[in-house]
Design an enzyme around this catalytic site. Sequence first.
Site, PDB file in Angstrom:
ATOM      1  N   LYS A  20     -39.482 -11.863  -8.223  1.00 24.28           N
ATOM      2  CA  LYS A  20     -38.199 -12.536  -7.970  1.00 24.28           C
ATOM      3  C   LYS A  20     -37.056 -11.530  -7.927  1.00 24.28           C
ATOM      4  O   LYS A  20     -36.130 -11.655  -7.112  1.00 24.28           O
ATOM      5  CB  LYS A  20     -37.938 -13.578  -9.065  1.00 24.28           C
ATOM      6  CG  LYS A  20     -36.570 -14.288  -8.963  1.00 24.28           C
ATOM      7  CD  LYS A  20     -36.406 -14.994  -7.624  1.00 24.28           C
ATOM      8  CE  LYS A  20     -35.289 -16.030  -7.633  1.00 24.28           C
ATOM      9  NZ  LYS A  20     -33.977 -15.572  -8.045  1.00 24.28           N
ATOM     10  N   GLU A  73     -32.633  -9.771  -0.705  1.00 30.97           N
ATOM     11  CA  GLU A  73     -31.563 -10.707  -0.316  1.00 30.97           C
ATOM     12  C   GLU A  73     -30.229  -9.967  -0.199  1.00 30.97           C
ATOM     13  O   GLU A  73     -29.481 -10.166   0.773  1.00 30.97           O
ATOM     14  CB  GLU A  73     -31.477 -11.814  -1.360  1.00 30.97           C
ATOM     15  CG  GLU A  73     -30.435 -12.875  -1.119  1.00 30.97           C
ATOM     16  CD  GLU A  73     -30.390 -13.860  -2.280  1.00 30.97           C
ATOM     17  OE1 GLU A  73     -29.280 -14.120  -2.787  1.00 30.97           O
ATOM     18  OE2 GLU A  73     -31.466 -14.364  -2.684  1.00 30.97           O
TER      19      GLU A  73
END
Length: 484
Positions: A183, A190
């Site tokens: 993550k 991102e």
Amino acid sequence: MAEADIAVIGLAVMGQNLILNMNDHGFTVCAFNRTVKLVDDFLANEAKGTKIIGAHSIEEMCKKLKRPRRVMMLIKAGTPVDMMIDAIVPHLEEGDIIIDGGNSEYTDSNRRSEQLAAKGIMFVGCGVSGGEEGARFGPSLMPGGNPKAWPHLKDIFQKIAAKSNGEPCCDWVGNAGSGHFVKMVHNGIEYGDMQLIAEAYHLLSKAVELNHDQMAEVLDDWNKGELESFLIEITANILKYRDEQGEPIVPKIRDSAGQKGTGKWTCFAALEYGLPVTLIGEAVFARCLSALKDERVRASKQLPRPQVSPDTVVQDKRVFIKQISKALYASKIVSYAQGFMLLAEASKQFNWNLNFGAIALMWRGGCIIRSRFLGDIEHAFQKNKQLSNLLLDDFFTKAITEAQDSWRVVVCAAVRLGIPVPAFSSALAFYDGYTSEVVPANLLQAQRDYFGAHTYELLAKPGTWVHTNWTGTGGRVTSNAYNA
């Protein structure tokens, strides 16, 4: 009476939406929050008419759970997680499961996994991506920790997860803190994707001199091809948006970007493991530079900038727009290649045995970086599970070969016009370094040996380390006197 399949602690929007998602899929959920009023309000409003139940204490919550008890936390990372675990454990038995669904650091999850295993409790650190909407209608879930917990969680997690071509965007990641590590890298990528799109926007605005409607049209077109992604889609929507005065809103937003720290964590991990995850690093630093708003305003008035007209640099706007899209695509390939390099190194360091194709699939739906591009990554790793770098896959080699000339044109044009493109240019610098048989690190080694006697390895004698007395007058320094 034990009736709930799982408990969720934390009734902020993410927690509420995940509970409602679980309820939609037929699971009975027990909701709990430290502030009891939030439990009652949730049951009386959002959860009204559902099978969702509540608890006013941790003891009551645990009594309402079927065995093995499954308790999922969606609370602030750090000390609050440790405090909540300490409060839950006395009410659990051997074989029960605690899941941390927050944005915790993977090192904390490594520690918690080990500590809880000693007490017979199974710990799972689960990355959750997709924001509020994803939590409600299908997130990307990245669970890792005690593998014995997975059979007890698989049905719930894979049913509530987003689907891509019918496949759940959720699978078991690996041991200990692997879920939160994956993550973390997702969040770093991102940052990189957002910075690349921001730089493309800046070029379309300042170099091609398009208005917001025209830029939105360009991004809509990009979203029909290889750049198709959630972030391109929402950027087009943002550019189309008009405020109460009927004007584009982006130019009215203060150009100072915030960050929550997960991008920095990716950079820290890259530095710790000695990997050149340069694009994500530049994306983080670009936000830091943006925060110097007042200084930038002063510098813009005092320091010289290129006095070049965009028309002299960009002669064919249609061609240059296409070149920007190619530069964006090539830079994106490098960003993901670097991210998967970091995943591979962590997998090796911790013996996680990560499945990179499965990770790409987990990211294909429900999360912020979801895109068509991830399907190509999945195929690359399915085809060659030992692939050392995405750039070496035939598909990506061909793609970057076709994009390379445009990439260089765009970076050069940006430099001439004084348009900052740190992500585009750092990606290109990485590519040039990665594809160079010889780089000037030989000179660096000589310098280190000159001032610090650190020695260097000879090409002609691999494994042989030597020191040169560079001055010829004695005066050697030793490596323990200066270390660089």
